[in-house]
Design an enzyme around this catalytic site. Structure first.
Site, mmCIF file in Angstrom:
data_model
loop_
_atom_site.group_PDB
_atom_site.id
_atom_site.type_symbol
_atom_site.label_atom_id
_atom_site.label_comp_id
_atom_site.label_asym_id
_atom_site.label_seq_id
_atom_site.Cartn_x
_atom_site.Cartn_y
_atom_site.Cartn_z
ATOM 1 N N THR A 151 0.827 -1.210 0.000
ATOM 2 C CA THR A 151 0.000 0.000 0.000
ATOM 3 C C THR A 151 0.861 1.260 0.000
ATOM 4 O O THR A 151 1.992 1.241 0.501
ATOM 5 C CB THR A 151 -0.892 -0.017 1.257
ATOM 6 O OG1 THR A 151 -1.460 1.282 1.439
ATOM 7 C CG2 THR A 151 -0.106 -0.353 2.518
ATOM 8 N N ASP A 152 0.289 2.354 -0.487
ATOM 9 C CA ASP A 152 0.990 3.641 -0.418
ATOM 10 C C ASP A 152 1.032 4.183 1.011
ATOM 11 O O ASP A 152 1.774 5.126 1.296
ATOM 12 C CB ASP A 152 0.323 4.669 -1.358
ATOM 13 C CG ASP A 152 -1.134 4.977 -1.011
ATOM 14 O OD1 ASP A 152 -1.706 4.309 -0.127
ATOM 15 O OD2 ASP A 152 -1.703 5.902 -1.634
ATOM 16 N N GLU A 153 0.231 3.564 1.906
ATOM 17 C CA GLU A 153 0.141 4.116 3.262
ATOM 18 C C GLU A 153 1.455 3.958 4.028
ATOM 19 O O GLU A 153 1.659 4.617 5.045
ATOM 20 C CB GLU A 153 -1.023 3.472 4.028
ATOM 21 C CG GLU A 153 -2.325 3.676 3.282
ATOM 22 C CD GLU A 153 -3.585 3.386 4.075
ATOM 23 O OE1 GLU A 153 -3.538 3.417 5.312
ATOM 24 O OE2 GLU A 153 -4.623 3.139 3.436
ATOM 25 N N TYR B 205 -1.884 -0.610 10.896
ATOM 26 C CA TYR B 205 -1.988 -1.271 9.584
ATOM 27 C C TYR B 205 -0.773 -0.936 8.724
ATOM 28 O O TYR B 205 -0.075 -1.841 8.237
ATOM 29 C CB TYR B 205 -3.274 -0.833 8.872
ATOM 30 C CG TYR B 205 -3.282 -1.146 7.381
ATOM 31 C CD1 TYR B 205 -3.234 -2.461 6.918
ATOM 32 C CD2 TYR B 205 -3.314 -0.115 6.429
ATOM 33 C CE1 TYR B 205 -3.224 -2.747 5.555
ATOM 34 C CE2 TYR B 205 -3.312 -0.394 5.071
ATOM 35 C CZ TYR B 205 -3.256 -1.710 4.637
ATOM 36 O OH TYR B 205 -3.246 -1.986 3.289
ATOM 37 N N LYS C 230 2.326 -3.348 7.308
ATOM 38 C CA LYS C 230 2.624 -3.525 5.873
ATOM 39 C C LYS C 230 4.065 -3.092 5.593
ATOM 40 O O LYS C 230 4.772 -3.719 4.792
ATOM 41 C CB LYS C 230 1.649 -2.724 5.008
ATOM 42 C CG LYS C 230 0.226 -3.237 5.006
ATOM 43 C CD LYS C 230 0.055 -4.623 4.404
ATOM 44 C CE LYS C 230 0.286 -4.668 2.906
ATOM 45 N NZ LYS C 230 -0.071 -6.007 2.349
HETATM 46 P P1 NAD Z 1 -9.309 -7.698 2.033
HETATM 47 O O1 NAD Z 1 -9.343 -7.395 3.492
HETATM 48 O O2 NAD Z 1 -10.537 -7.488 1.224
HETATM 49 O O3 NAD Z 1 -8.867 -9.226 1.802
HETATM 50 C C1 NAD Z 1 -7.859 -9.844 2.533
HETATM 51 C C2 NAD Z 1 -7.979 -11.343 2.318
HETATM 52 O O4 NAD Z 1 -6.915 -11.979 3.035
HETATM 53 C C3 NAD Z 1 -9.289 -11.936 2.841
HETATM 54 O O5 NAD Z 1 -9.838 -12.810 1.873
HETATM 55 C C4 NAD Z 1 -8.877 -12.690 4.091
HETATM 56 O O6 NAD Z 1 -9.696 -13.814 4.362
HETATM 57 C C5 NAD Z 1 -7.454 -13.081 3.752
HETATM 58 N N1 NAD Z 1 -6.615 -13.298 4.952
HETATM 59 C C6 NAD Z 1 -6.508 -12.465 6.023
HETATM 60 N N2 NAD Z 1 -5.672 -13.002 6.927
HETATM 61 C C7 NAD Z 1 -5.233 -14.175 6.409
HETATM 62 C C8 NAD Z 1 -4.329 -15.161 6.869
HETATM 63 N N3 NAD Z 1 -3.721 -15.076 8.062
HETATM 64 N N4 NAD Z 1 -4.088 -16.227 6.063
HETATM 65 C C9 NAD Z 1 -4.711 -16.349 4.861
HETATM 66 N N5 NAD Z 1 -5.583 -15.442 4.394
HETATM 67 C C10 NAD Z 1 -5.838 -14.359 5.153
HETATM 68 O O7 NAD Z 1 -8.086 -6.857 1.477
HETATM 69 P P2 NAD Z 1 -7.905 -6.132 0.055
HETATM 70 O O8 NAD Z 1 -8.486 -4.779 0.145
HETATM 71 O O9 NAD Z 1 -8.311 -7.056 -1.018
HETATM 72 O O10 NAD Z 1 -6.325 -5.960 0.040
HETATM 73 C C11 NAD Z 1 -5.484 -6.996 -0.477
HETATM 74 C C12 NAD Z 1 -4.035 -6.566 -0.348
HETATM 75 O O11 NAD Z 1 -3.844 -5.351 -1.063
HETATM 76 C C13 NAD Z 1 -3.617 -6.283 1.103
HETATM 77 O O12 NAD Z 1 -2.320 -6.796 1.285
HETATM 78 C C14 NAD Z 1 -3.629 -4.771 1.202
HETATM 79 O O13 NAD Z 1 -2.669 -4.321 2.130
HETATM 80 C C15 NAD Z 1 -3.258 -4.371 -0.220
HETATM 81 N N6 NAD Z 1 -3.790 -3.066 -0.678
HETATM 82 C C16 NAD Z 1 -5.133 -2.780 -0.538
HETATM 83 C C17 NAD Z 1 -5.609 -1.561 -1.028
HETATM 84 C C18 NAD Z 1 -7.079 -1.212 -0.931
HETATM 85 O O14 NAD Z 1 -7.462 -0.066 -1.265
HETATM 86 N N7 NAD Z 1 -7.955 -2.120 -0.542
HETATM 87 C C19 NAD Z 1 -4.739 -0.632 -1.620
HETATM 88 C C20 NAD Z 1 -3.375 -0.968 -1.735
HETATM 89 C C21 NAD Z 1 -2.920 -2.192 -1.257
HETATM 90 P P1 TYD Z 2 -10.806 3.780 4.039
HETATM 91 O O1 TYD Z 2 -11.703 3.366 2.945
HETATM 92 O O2 TYD Z 2 -10.961 3.141 5.379
HETATM 93 O O3 TYD Z 2 -9.317 3.612 3.481
HETATM 94 P P2 TYD Z 2 -7.886 4.151 4.104
HETATM 95 O O4 TYD Z 2 -8.062 4.475 5.514
HETATM 96 O O5 TYD Z 2 -7.034 2.960 3.889
HETATM 97 O O6 TYD Z 2 -7.500 5.323 3.249
HETATM 98 O O7 TYD Z 2 -10.965 5.351 4.238
HETATM 99 C C1 TYD Z 2 -10.750 6.252 3.177
HETATM 100 C C2 TYD Z 2 -10.875 7.656 3.735
HETATM 101 O O8 TYD Z 2 -12.227 7.856 4.164
HETATM 102 C C3 TYD Z 2 -10.007 7.894 4.973
HETATM 103 O O9 TYD Z 2 -9.512 9.229 4.929
HETATM 104 C C4 TYD Z 2 -10.966 7.730 6.133
HETATM 105 C C5 TYD Z 2 -12.281 8.198 5.556
HETATM 106 N N1 TYD Z 2 -13.510 7.546 6.100
HETATM 107 C C6 TYD Z 2 -14.575 8.329 6.565
HETATM 108 O O10 TYD Z 2 -14.527 9.576 6.546
HETATM 109 N N2 TYD Z 2 -15.687 7.700 7.048
HETATM 110 C C7 TYD Z 2 -15.787 6.340 7.104
HETATM 111 O O11 TYD Z 2 -16.836 5.818 7.590
HETATM 112 C C8 TYD Z 2 -14.697 5.547 6.615
HETATM 113 C C9 TYD Z 2 -14.756 4.044 6.644
HETATM 114 C C10 TYD Z 2 -13.570 6.196 6.110
#
Ligand code: NAD
Ligand code: TYD
Length: 362
Positions: free
Chosen positions: A138-140, A163, A167
């Site tokens: 993630t960019d975070e 989080y 990461k």
């Molecule tokens: P998500 O929470 O939707 O899915 C995570 C999956 O991992 C789930 O299916 C869960 O069951 C599985 N999991 C969790 N713990 C586990 C374990 N111990 N063993 C096996 N499986 C396990 O997450 P996502 O949003 O699809 O993100 C996927 C990846 O991409 C993550 O690594 C996240 O850090 C990264 N990422 C997400 C975003 C975003 O905007 N969602 C952006 C950049 C990077």
């Molecule tokens: P989120 O989707 O949780 O992603 P991330 O924290 O990884 O960026 O949140 C996106 C942005 O929206 C973040 O600045 C927090 C804000 N947010 C709200 O204002 N209200 C909400 O109920 C949630 C879930 C997030």
């Protein structure tokens, strides 16, 4: 990657992982996918329901935990993987604030065990140079940006939440395994995704569903925090480019070039959903916005500089912000059964836990 490849996808029942598995099965007819997922609250087998017979025959689901070394060894012995694409993680900042331990367990320890098993098997099988370990991050990890600038691949890590700290730790291990052992590993750092199958704890699906149901729209603080939004299938396309053409040892930043404040995002969602549901401007859902207590440590702004992946791998996002949001809104409106299923069970408990204690923000 060879035309006939077998890949291990971790977390392939989650949001991005399931979209990635669908993309791979749909566009790489010679590839087989082993999908290892523990099915936490965020993992959902319904995300991969309805695969056609050919795709389904090339997909094997294994329910299991990435911390389970014995299971990992068994999988790596049974299947000669050409690549690992590692999505499995605890992925929600608010969850990490209320319960950080699970983030250390999965994101740090689990990633380490996966990496170590992959390294052992890679070394024992003659260190094939074509093997790939792609770590999806993630960019975070870069922390908070001021009003100017964007994250580059050489921006120092400065994670703000449990989080992003977890990461960051896993990213460091992946890079160390390349440098120390020569494991052909790559890291991607992507901005906020939205799209089909995203669990409605995250901003965009949460807001879409609350707008549909005319529930309050909880905006943390004043809603001025900025995220750089990317449609999930564009992320999946970038991951495939990195997997197939990226340089081992390198990091690639991925982003949408679509910076919006949270308030802008919520306003846009209100307008799009209201229009789809035929509501008049006088009934605008914008009136449902409630400013609530801010998230502790809330990063102000994220923005990605995508110059490297564009220059080296020719990737650019395929959707504008508005096109992506249209597709995401359509998906949630057209899939009420999926929504009802994920909101049963633990979901209500989470809503009470995360939102129950937040007062109106001044
Ligand atoms: P998500 O929470 O939707 O899915 C995570 C999956 O991992 C789930 O299916 C869960 O069951 C599985 N999991 C969790 N713990 C586990 C374990 N111990 N063993 C096996 N499986 C396990 O997450 P996502 O949003 O699809 O993100 C996927 C990846 O991409 C993550 O690594 C996240 O850090 C990264 N990422 C997400 C975003 C975003 O905007 N969602 C952006 C950049 C990077
Ligand atoms: P989120 O989707 O949780 O992603 P991330 O924290 O990884 O960026 O949140 C996106 C942005 O929206 C973040 O600045 C927090 C804000 N947010 C709200 O204002 N209200 C909400 O109920 C949630 C879930 C997030």
């Amino acid at each position: 990657m060879k035309e006939q490849s077998k890949i291990l996808v971790t977390g392939g029942m989650g949001f991005i992982g399931s979209n990635f598995v669908r993309s791979v099965l749909g566009t790489r007819p010679g590839w087989q996918v082993v999908n290892l997922d523990a099915l936490t609250y965020a993992g959902n087998p319904a995300n991969l329901k309805g695969l056609g017979p050919d795709a389904a025959s090339r997909h094997t689901f294994v329910r299991g935990d990435i911390r389970d070394t014995a299971l990992l060894l068994k999988l790596f012995f049974t299947h000669p993987f050409d690549a690992v694409i590692h999505f499995a993680a605890e992925s929600h900042v608010d969850h990490s604030i209320l319960g950080p331990a699970a983030f250390v367990e999965t994101n740090v320890l689990g990633s380490f065990r996966l990496l170590e098993t992959a390294r052992q098997r890679w070394a024992e099988t003659g260190s094939p140079s074509g093997f790939r370990f792609l770590h999806v991050s993630t960019d975070e990890v870069y922390g908070d940006l001021g009003p100017e600038g964007a994250f580059r691949e050489d921006t120092p890590y400065q994670p703000s939440s449990p989080y992003s700290a977890s990461k960051a730790a896993s990213d460091h291990f992946v890079r160390a395994y390349h440098r120390t052992y020569g494991l052909p590993a790559l890291v991607t750092n992507c901005s906020n995704n939205h799209g089909p199958f995203q669990f409605p704890e995250k901003l965009i699906p949460l807001m879409i569903l609350n707008i549909v149901e005319r529930k309050p729209l909880p905006v943390y603080g004043q809603g001025g925090n900025v995220r750089d939004w990317l449609y999930v299938l564009d992320h999946c396309e970038a991951l495939l480019r990195v997997l197939e053409s990226g340089q081992p040892g390198e990091t690639y930043n991925i982003g949408g070039g679509a910076e919006r404040t949270n308030l802008e995002v919520v306003h846009h969602l209100c307008d799009v959903v209201d229009r789809r549901l035929g509501r008049s401007p006088a009934q605008s859902s914008r009136a449902l916005i409630q400013h609530v207590t801010d998230r502790p440590g809330h990063d102000r702004r994220y923005a990605i500089d995508c110059a490297k992946i564009r220059r080296e791998l020719g990737w650019v996002p395929g959707h504008t912000f508005e096109e992506g949001i249209d597709a995401t809104v359509s998906w949630y409106l057209e899939n009420p059964a999926w929504v009802a299923h994920v909101r049963s069970g633990e979901y209500q408990k989470w809503m009470d836990q995360n939102y129950g204690g937040r007062d109106a923000a001044g």
